[in-house]
Write a protein that holds these residues in place. Sequence first.
Motif, short mmCIF file in Angstrom:
data_model
loop_
_atom_site.label_atom_id
_atom_site.label_comp_id
_atom_site.label_asym_id
_atom_site.label_seq_id
_atom_site.Cartn_x
_atom_site.Cartn_y
_atom_site.Cartn_z
N LEU A 21 0.84 -1.21 0.00
CA LEU A 21 0.00 0.00 0.00
C LEU A 21 0.87 1.25 0.00
O LEU A 21 0.63 2.19 -0.77
CB LEU A 21 -0.91 0.01 1.24
N LYS A 22 1.86 1.26 0.87
CA LYS A 22 2.74 2.43 0.99
C LYS A 22 3.46 2.71 -0.34
O LYS A 22 3.48 3.84 -0.82
CB LYS A 22 3.77 2.19 2.10
N ASP A 23 4.01 1.67 -0.93
CA ASP A 23 4.77 1.85 -2.16
C ASP A 23 3.89 2.30 -3.32
O ASP A 23 4.33 3.08 -4.17
CB ASP A 23 5.47 0.54 -2.55
N ASN A 24 2.66 1.83 -3.37
CA ASN A 24 1.78 2.11 -4.50
C ASN A 24 1.05 3.44 -4.40
O ASN A 24 0.91 4.14 -5.41
CB ASN A 24 0.75 0.99 -4.67
N TYR A 25 0.57 3.78 -3.21
CA TYR A 25 -0.33 4.93 -3.09
C TYR A 25 0.17 6.05 -2.17
O TYR A 25 -0.35 7.16 -2.20
CB TYR A 25 -1.71 4.47 -2.60
N TYR A 26 1.17 5.75 -1.33
CA TYR A 26 1.59 6.72 -0.32
C TYR A 26 3.11 6.88 -0.28
O TYR A 26 3.69 7.18 0.76
CB TYR A 26 1.09 6.27 1.06
N ALA A 27 3.76 6.72 -1.43
CA ALA A 27 5.22 6.67 -1.48
C ALA A 27 5.88 7.92 -0.91
O ALA A 27 6.93 7.84 -0.26
CB ALA A 27 5.68 6.45 -2.93
N ASN A 28 5.28 9.09 -1.13
CA ASN A 28 5.89 10.35 -0.68
C ASN A 28 5.22 10.92 0.58
O ASN A 28 5.43 12.08 0.91
CB ASN A 28 5.83 11.37 -1.81
N VAL A 29 4.45 10.08 1.26
CA VAL A 29 3.79 10.50 2.50
C VAL A 29 4.73 10.23 3.67
O VAL A 29 5.30 9.14 3.77
CB VAL A 29 2.46 9.74 2.70
N ARG A 41 -1.66 16.25 2.21
CA ARG A 41 -2.40 16.28 0.94
C ARG A 41 -2.18 14.98 0.17
O ARG A 41 -3.14 14.38 -0.33
CB ARG A 41 -1.95 17.47 0.10
N LEU A 42 -0.95 14.51 0.10
CA LEU A 42 -0.66 13.28 -0.63
C LEU A 42 -1.27 12.07 0.05
O LEU A 42 -1.67 11.10 -0.62
CB LEU A 42 0.86 13.10 -0.76
N PHE A 43 -1.37 12.12 1.39
CA PHE A 43 -2.01 11.01 2.09
C PHE A 43 -3.48 10.90 1.69
O PHE A 43 -3.96 9.81 1.33
CB PHE A 43 -1.91 11.14 3.61
N TRP A 44 -4.21 12.02 1.73
CA TRP A 44 -5.64 11.96 1.42
C TRP A 44 -5.89 11.72 -0.06
O TRP A 44 -6.86 11.04 -0.44
CB TRP A 44 -6.34 13.22 1.92
#
Length: 297
Positions: free
Chosen positions: A8-16, A194-197
Amino acid sequence: MQLDIATLKDNYYANVQEVDFAPYAAFCKANPKRVSADGISHYTMGEGPILLCLPGSTGKALTFYPYLEQLANHCRVVAVDYPVADGIEDLTLKLMQFVRSEQIDRFYIFANSFGTVVAQALASKMPKQVDGIILTHAVTKTKDVPAKISRQNQKSLKGFIKSIRFLNFTRFQKKFSKQLQKNFTLFQNDTSKRLFWEGIFIEMLYDTSKQEMMSNYGFMQNFWDRYVFEKAHFSDMKAKIALIESHSDHEKNLPEKTALRALFKDADYIVLPGDSQLSLIKNQEVILKAVVEMIRS
C-alpha cells in the motif's frame, strides 16, 4: 484484493511522511475487512448500538476512514463496500439480506452523497428497524423534483458509464486518478497530508473493478430514471433524522435538496461552511459530533 501495508505504501503513499501514514497503517493492521456470508466486504468494530455506514459513488467503506475508530468508541460500526447490483432495487435487497445475515435487529444509518439515496431506499423497506439517520450532502427524487433534473442527471451518468464501458479500464483509472489529484484542494500547505488523502481516494479507485464501477454509477442512473420517493414510504418510520448540507448547496436551493427537506420536515438541519467537496474530511469534527449525538439520543 487486500494488499499488505508495505505494498500500500509503495503504490499509493510513497511520498507521505511516516507521521501521516502510521495511523492508517495501524488502522489497516487492526481492522482487516471481513466478508459476509452474502459476499459483502465490510469493516466492523466497536460495541453497542449498530451504525451502518453507506458510502457515495466510491462504493467503498474506506470513505468513512476518518470516522470509524472514533465512532467505535460509541457504537458498533458496520461500513460496507457496495456489492455489484442491477440497479437501486437490487442493491437495496442485497443490503437488506446483509443486515439480516449479520443478525442486525435495529440500526442507525450514516450515509454520504449518493449513499443517502441508498439510505432512503433501505429505510423505506425496513422502517421499523431504523432508529436514526444522518444524511450528509443528500439528494432525493419526489414528484416535486422537475423532470429536467432527472434527465440532466441521467444524461451525465450515461456519458460517464459509456466511458467506463468502452475505454481501456486501466487507462480510464489513470485518467480518473489524474483528475482526482487535480481537483484535490485540501492541505495545500502540507504536502504530506495532501498526498495522504489523495492516496486514500486513489487506493479506493484502484480497488474498484470495472464491474463494480459500472454497478455503482449504474444504480445512480437507475435511480434518476425509475425511482420516486413519497412520504407514504416512510409513514411507519419513527427514526430521528439529521440532514447535513454545505452552505453553497443550501444557498442554491436545488430542487433535489429542497424536496428532501419537504420529505423529512421534522429533521434536524445543519449547514456547514463552504462547499460539499471532500466535506467528510474538512468538516469531520462537526459531522462526527452530529453522528455521536444521534446515537446517544
